[in-house]
Design an enzyme around this catalytic site. Structure first.
Site, PDB file in Angstrom:
ATOM      1  N   ASP A 184      15.370 -45.294  25.048  1.00 50.34           N
ATOM      2  CA  ASP A 184      16.803 -45.315  24.743  1.00 50.34           C
ATOM      3  C   ASP A 184      17.548 -45.714  26.008  1.00 50.34           C
ATOM      4  OD1 ASP A 184      19.154 -44.487  22.912  1.00 50.34           O
ATOM      5  OD2 ASP A 184      19.534 -43.357  24.754  1.00 50.34           O
ATOM      6  N   GLU A 268      15.672 -50.578  21.206  1.00 48.89           N
ATOM      7  CA  GLU A 268      16.708 -50.904  20.229  1.00 48.89           C
ATOM      8  C   GLU A 268      17.056 -52.385  20.298  1.00 48.89           C
ATOM      9  OE1 GLU A 268      19.731 -47.358  19.527  1.00 48.89           O
ATOM     10  OE2 GLU A 268      19.464 -47.760  21.665  1.00 48.89           O
ATOM     11  N   CYS A 335      18.997 -36.435  13.177  1.00 48.80           N
ATOM     12  CA  CYS A 335      18.229 -35.317  13.725  1.00 48.80           C
ATOM     13  C   CYS A 335      16.735 -35.618  13.588  1.00 48.80           C
ATOM     14  CB  CYS A 335      18.564 -34.029  12.982  1.00 48.80           C
ATOM     15  SG  CYS A 335      17.592 -32.599  13.530  1.00 48.80           S
ATOM     16  N   CYS A 338      15.092 -32.549  11.075  1.00 51.33           N
ATOM     17  CA  CYS A 338      15.314 -32.488   9.625  1.00 51.33           C
ATOM     18  C   CYS A 338      15.763 -33.813   9.035  1.00 51.33           C
ATOM     19  CB  CYS A 338      16.337 -31.404   9.299  1.00 51.33           C
ATOM     20  SG  CYS A 338      18.015 -31.761   9.910  1.00 51.33           S
ATOM     21  N   CYS A 357      20.300 -28.068  10.813  1.00 52.81           N
ATOM     22  CA  CYS A 357      19.186 -27.150  11.114  1.00 52.81           C
ATOM     23  C   CYS A 357      19.324 -26.475  12.467  1.00 52.81           C
ATOM     24  CB  CYS A 357      17.859 -27.907  11.065  1.00 52.81           C
ATOM     25  SG  CYS A 357      17.655 -29.154  12.357  1.00 52.81           S
ATOM     26  N   ASP A 364      20.100 -38.360  24.782  1.00 55.14           N
ATOM     27  CA  ASP A 364      19.304 -39.554  25.071  1.00 55.14           C
ATOM     28  C   ASP A 364      17.850 -39.361  24.659  1.00 55.14           C
ATOM     29  OD1 ASP A 364      21.507 -40.864  26.117  1.00 55.14           O
ATOM     30  OD2 ASP A 364      21.174 -40.071  28.135  1.00 55.14           O
TER      31      ASP A 364
END
Length: 426
Positions: A184, A268, A335, A338, A357, A364
């Protein structure tokens, strides 16, 4: 596997050789600009664009003409390369990879290229290189050159001359080392890996911003084209060169460390042109938070994300690895525990707390984990499953027995860095 790599060294020419290189660069610039002007005139008259062969015939006429007989003083092959550069610029424009070709200016990217290895002699043990119509030139032999010499580019930057020697060599396909990781990219942290490690940013421009501002203010007070103006302009150029060199060195060290320890890297697929566009907007649609957005744009450009990805791509390929780009949507909002996606999950720039959750971690790190998970899912959808990387013509076998197809290749079976710039840490 065939590898093409450029090795860049600083030249140490004498006064006569330096004057000759200035003349050769000027001759190449003249040929390029005259050919571009001719192509524009033909377009305005509705005529077809001349190809490379037609321009070479005109170059012969220019060299034999009394008005431009001084072109004979320059070696003919670099002049032909200027015409090839123009042809490539037109091809990139029609392919929508670049804008329309522009005229070259004196003192900006002055360079010329020797494409014929028969005209090049290299003596590494004596730290010298022979080039046509220049003779033997000494250079700072900072590292060993590997492979067979294919071509040489001589360039000038901030009053110094450099030689970039492109070589070609055949190496055995390397078995990739390490596992898979997601990265990232950020501002507070330059690169955060999905295993929790991160690389702190360098902020090369920010470090030299004050010195650059003072140098530019001093330049603005000088009379244009006076001796003091030229000295002040050279000072600004040296600061810019220092900023670029520091950033390039940092990117090479970081990309080398990651490529050595990982076989597959997920990043990305960011649209950096849109992310770093002007924040001011237009008169009809003015931008919002212009000051904050312009500062963010400056920080993004200061990081050098695109160059980092380019270096990571070819270095992974050299080591048998693979770089995979994944869609960036909601990587910082989802997330990893979850799967709940919400803007409220990213409470601050550094803290991630899932409202569903209660999972908490560094934002990051969460982004890197999501990038890793999304990249693995992409490969599973392609029928490849959990894998180790491979690139070029070679293949590797994943733990579940699936073959890995090549991806992100420069040429068929060829992996290379930018031929004009040599990586500092190959």
């Amino acid at each position: 596997m065939l590898i093409r790599q450029a090795f860049k060294y600083e030249l140490m020419p004498n006064g006569q050789q330096e004057r000759q290189m200035c003349r050769f660069a000027g001759s190449c610039r003249f040929v390029y600009n005259r050919a571009l002007a001719l192509q524009k005139e033909r377009h305005e008259r509705g005529e077809k664009k001349l190809g490379y062969a037609g321009l070479c015939k005109l170059l012969t006429e220019w060299r034999n003409s009394a008005e431009t007989a001084w072109l004979k003083d320059a070696p003919v092959h670099p002049l032909h390369q200027s015409l090839k550069d123009l042809e490539r610029a037109y091809a990139n424009f029609f392919a929508k990879w670049a804008g329309f070709p522009r005229f070259r200016k004196k003192g900006m990217s002055d360079s010329f290229r020797y494409p014929d290895p028969k005209q090049i002699k290299l003596e590494q043990h004596n730290n010298r290189i022979f080039l046509a119509k220049l003779g033997w030139l000494r250079y700072r032999n900072s590292r060993e050159l590997l492979g067979v010499v294919k071509n040489v580019t001589v360039s000038q930057s901030c009053g110094k001359w450099y030689v970039s020697i492109q070589t070609e060599r055949e190496v055995e396909q390397i078995v990739p080392q390490g596992g898979t990781v997601g990265i990232d990219m950020g501002i507070a942290r330059f690169a955060t890996l999905s295993d929790g490690t991160f690389y702190a940013p360098l902020h090369s421009f920010r470090r030299h911003e004050m010195a650059l501002r003072k140098a530019q203010q001093s330049l603005s007070r000088r009379v244009r084209f006076s001796n003091n103006w030229r000295k002040a302009k050279a000072r600004v150029g040296r600061i810019h060169a220092r900023i670029a060199n520091v950033r390039r060195d940092f990117l090479h060290k970081t990309s080398t460390a990651i490529s050595k320890n990982h076989a597959v890297v997920f990043v990305e697929d960011l649209q950096l042109r849109n992310m770093s566009g002007s924040a001011a907007g237009t008169v009809e649609a003015p931008g919002r938070n212009v000051r904050a957005m312009s500062g963010l744009n400056k920080s993004i450009l200061d990081q050098g994300w695109f160059e980092f990805g380019r270096q990571l791509d070819y270095k992974l390929a050299w080591r048998g690895g693979r770089l995979v780009a994944v869609p960036p949507q909601n990587t910082s909002r989802a997330c990893p525990c979850c799967g709940h996606v919400s803007a409220d999950n990213r409470q601050t720039q550094a803290r991630f707390a899932c409202v569903e959750c209660g999972f908490e971690d560094n934002a990051d790190v969460v982004g890197a984990i999501n990038i890793f998970s999304r990249g693995m899912q992409m490969l599973r959808d392609e029928g490849q499953g959990t894998l180790h990387a491979c690139s070029g013509m070679a293949q590797a076998v994943s733990p579940d027995g699936l073959w890995i197809e090549p991806r992100w290749r420069s040429e068929a079976g060829t992996h290379r860095s930018d031929p004009g710039e040599a990586p500092c840490h190959p």
